[in-house]
Design an enzyme around this catalytic site. Structure first.
Site, mmCIF file in Angstrom:
data_model
loop_
_atom_site.group_PDB
_atom_site.id
_atom_site.type_symbol
_atom_site.label_atom_id
_atom_site.label_comp_id
_atom_site.label_asym_id
_atom_site.label_seq_id
_atom_site.Cartn_x
_atom_site.Cartn_y
_atom_site.Cartn_z
ATOM 1 N N THR A 185 -10.515 -3.277 3.966
ATOM 2 C CA THR A 185 -10.880 -2.109 3.965
ATOM 3 C C THR A 185 -9.559 -1.005 3.775
ATOM 4 O O THR A 185 -8.568 -1.430 4.267
ATOM 5 C CB THR A 185 -11.712 -1.766 5.308
ATOM 6 O OG1 THR A 185 -12.906 -2.719 5.209
ATOM 7 C CG2 THR A 185 -12.105 -0.487 5.413
ATOM 8 N N ARG A 215 -26.110 -5.947 2.775
ATOM 9 C CA ARG A 215 -25.283 -6.117 3.891
ATOM 10 C C ARG A 215 -24.433 -4.650 4.131
ATOM 11 O O ARG A 215 -23.714 -4.447 3.181
ATOM 12 C CB ARG A 215 -24.552 -7.191 4.015
ATOM 13 C CG ARG A 215 -23.726 -7.349 5.613
ATOM 14 C CD ARG A 215 -22.128 -6.762 5.336
ATOM 15 N NE ARG A 215 -21.612 -7.014 6.460
ATOM 16 C CZ ARG A 215 -20.380 -6.469 6.756
ATOM 17 N NH1 ARG A 215 -19.637 -5.729 5.765
ATOM 18 N NH2 ARG A 215 -19.692 -6.773 7.820
ATOM 19 N N VAL A 216 -24.521 -3.884 5.237
ATOM 20 C CA VAL A 216 -23.775 -2.954 5.258
ATOM 21 C C VAL A 216 -22.796 -3.118 6.511
ATOM 22 O O VAL A 216 -23.218 -3.587 7.647
ATOM 23 C CB VAL A 216 -24.626 -1.569 5.768
ATOM 24 C CG1 VAL A 216 -23.663 -0.302 6.030
ATOM 25 C CG2 VAL A 216 -25.756 -1.279 4.356
ATOM 26 N N GLY A 217 -21.631 -2.772 6.527
ATOM 27 C CA GLY A 217 -20.385 -2.964 7.496
ATOM 28 C C GLY A 217 -20.572 -1.765 8.236
ATOM 29 O O GLY A 217 -21.465 -0.741 8.326
ATOM 30 N N ASP A 218 -19.336 -1.784 9.043
ATOM 31 C CA ASP A 218 -19.215 -0.409 10.041
ATOM 32 C C ASP A 218 -18.588 0.691 9.138
ATOM 33 O O ASP A 218 -18.403 1.718 9.723
ATOM 34 C CB ASP A 218 -17.998 -0.787 11.136
ATOM 35 C CG ASP A 218 -16.844 -1.559 10.432
ATOM 36 O OD1 ASP A 218 -16.827 -2.221 9.454
ATOM 37 O OD2 ASP A 218 -15.653 -1.005 11.093
ATOM 38 N N THR A 273 -10.781 -1.626 10.827
ATOM 39 C CA THR A 273 -11.098 -2.683 9.563
ATOM 40 C C THR A 273 -11.269 -4.009 10.446
ATOM 41 O O THR A 273 -10.907 -4.017 11.657
ATOM 42 C CB THR A 273 -9.598 -2.770 8.855
ATOM 43 O OG1 THR A 273 -8.568 -3.253 9.505
ATOM 44 C CG2 THR A 273 -9.398 -1.442 8.298
ATOM 45 N N GLY A 274 -11.888 -4.956 9.749
ATOM 46 C CA GLY A 274 -11.967 -6.142 10.297
ATOM 47 C C GLY A 274 -13.486 -6.263 10.623
ATOM 48 O O GLY A 274 -14.233 -6.031 9.542
ATOM 49 N N GLY A 329 -16.895 -5.896 10.694
ATOM 50 C CA GLY A 329 -17.704 -4.680 10.934
ATOM 51 C C GLY A 329 -18.549 -4.895 12.036
ATOM 52 O O GLY A 329 -19.068 -3.741 12.739
#
Ligand code: ASP
Length: 323
Positions: A170, A198-201, A221-222, A224
């Site tokens: 990211t 899928r939605v991350g952070d 980052t990383g 989520g």
């Protein structure tokens, strides 16, 4: 300015402008949009690794401290600059987040061209992953030699049979102007080979980014899911509001994430490694209103990008919680 390691090239370009008085959101977005358009970064925008169906789905958000407003898009396809669309959501709508087809149509209606984001190399890496997934399907394992290593950070995986070139990654950038105004942005192609939708952070205000003119700015980052479950970026900023330094704030959130992972591992054992540490990675980039900053990570040796009056744009080592 502070951000993920891949923000360095953009910082070299935008740090002087920030110092000359440019708006911090313009600068942060300028930094990340360079990487959105870079086909060689496998974790963001063009050339980002796709979802399990081979489709590049992007998440992005921005937050503007002076107006305490934000905008975001999630699962947007075929748009080169999701962070610019996030800004449009912030400035041209009464909403904070638009997803999927709606986000694409919104971007198109504002003149963003339809762009194929799956590069030939990303497609090749995805197919190699697909062919290596299992020996219990009809796809034969790919022959050596392996394709060249991907650019993008490896943050560790919970997947038992980790395929080749599995990548998180990211770009985040937080910026503080000489006038004391903060803004930030995070943009990503997310977890490679993710479940479609899928939605991350990254597009979640409070998880993948947060800023507040009274307290500072932070991004992550990383993994989520860990940043979402800890409300990580918000927690960093909130701890600074209560007086913590950027380093202490970031470390405290990483300690919480470790405890949360230990509890969650009762149901999802793969969250914790055999070494007793979380089996995944998370980084936070934290910027105080006085210009102090920190980059912290759960474990391992990675770098982040920073630019300040003392040293200009450069890489610094992330400080690991678990040495
Ligand atoms: N945080 C991103 C996500 O979970 C990926 C990453 O930063 O590595 O989508």
């Amino acid at each position: 300015m502070v951000g993920s390691a891949n923000a360095l090239a953009g910082m070299r370009e935008w740090w002087p402008k920030l110092q000359e008085g440019a708006d911090p959101l313009d600068c942060a977005l300028g930094v990340v949009q360079r990487v959105e358009a870079d086909p060689n970064d496998r974790s963001v925008g063009l050339g980002g690794l796709p979802n399990e169906d081979g489709v590049v789905q992007l998440d992005a958000a921005c937050m503007h401290g002076p107006t305490h407003n934000s905008g975001a898009v999630a699962c947007i396809e075929n748009i080169l600059h999701p962070s610019a669309v996030a800004r449009l959501v912030m400035e041209r709508t009464d909403h904070c987040l638009i997803v999927g087809r709606g986000a694409y149509e919104f971007a198109r209606s504002h003149g963003h061209p339809h762009t194929e984001l799956l590069t030939e190399e990303a497609r090749r890496i995805w197919m190699r992953w697909k062919e290596s997934m299992s020996d219990r399907d009809d796809r034969l394992s790919p022959p050596p030699p392996a394709p060249p290593p991907t650019k993008g950070e490896k943050h560790g995986s919970l997947r038992k049979e980790e395929g080749p070139d599995f990548t998180y990654g990211t770009i985040h950038c937080s910026a503080l102007s000489a006038a004391g105004e903060v803004s930030c942005t995070t943009t990503t192609s997310g977890l490679s080979y993710k479940i479609p939708g899928r939605v991350g952070d990254s597009p979640i205000v409070g998880a993948g980014l947060y800023c507040d003119m009274e307290a500072g700015s932070a991004g992550s980052t990383g993994r989520g899911e860990a940043a979402i479950l800890s409300n990580g970026a918000f927690a960093c900023v909130e701890l600074m509001r209560q007086g913590a330094s950027p380093l202490d704030a970031g470390m405290e959130v990483l300690k919480r994430i470790t405890r949360q992972a230990e509890r969650a591992a009762k149901w999802q054992p793969g969250l914790m490694g055999e070494d007793g540490l979380p089996a995944f990675g998370v980084n936070f980039y934290v910027l105080g209103l006085d210009g102090t900053w920190a980059g912290v990570t759960l474990k391992g040796k990675n770098k982040f990008a920073v630019s300040d009056v003392d040293g200009g744009p450069r890489h610094e080592p992330l400080i690991p919680l678990h040495g």
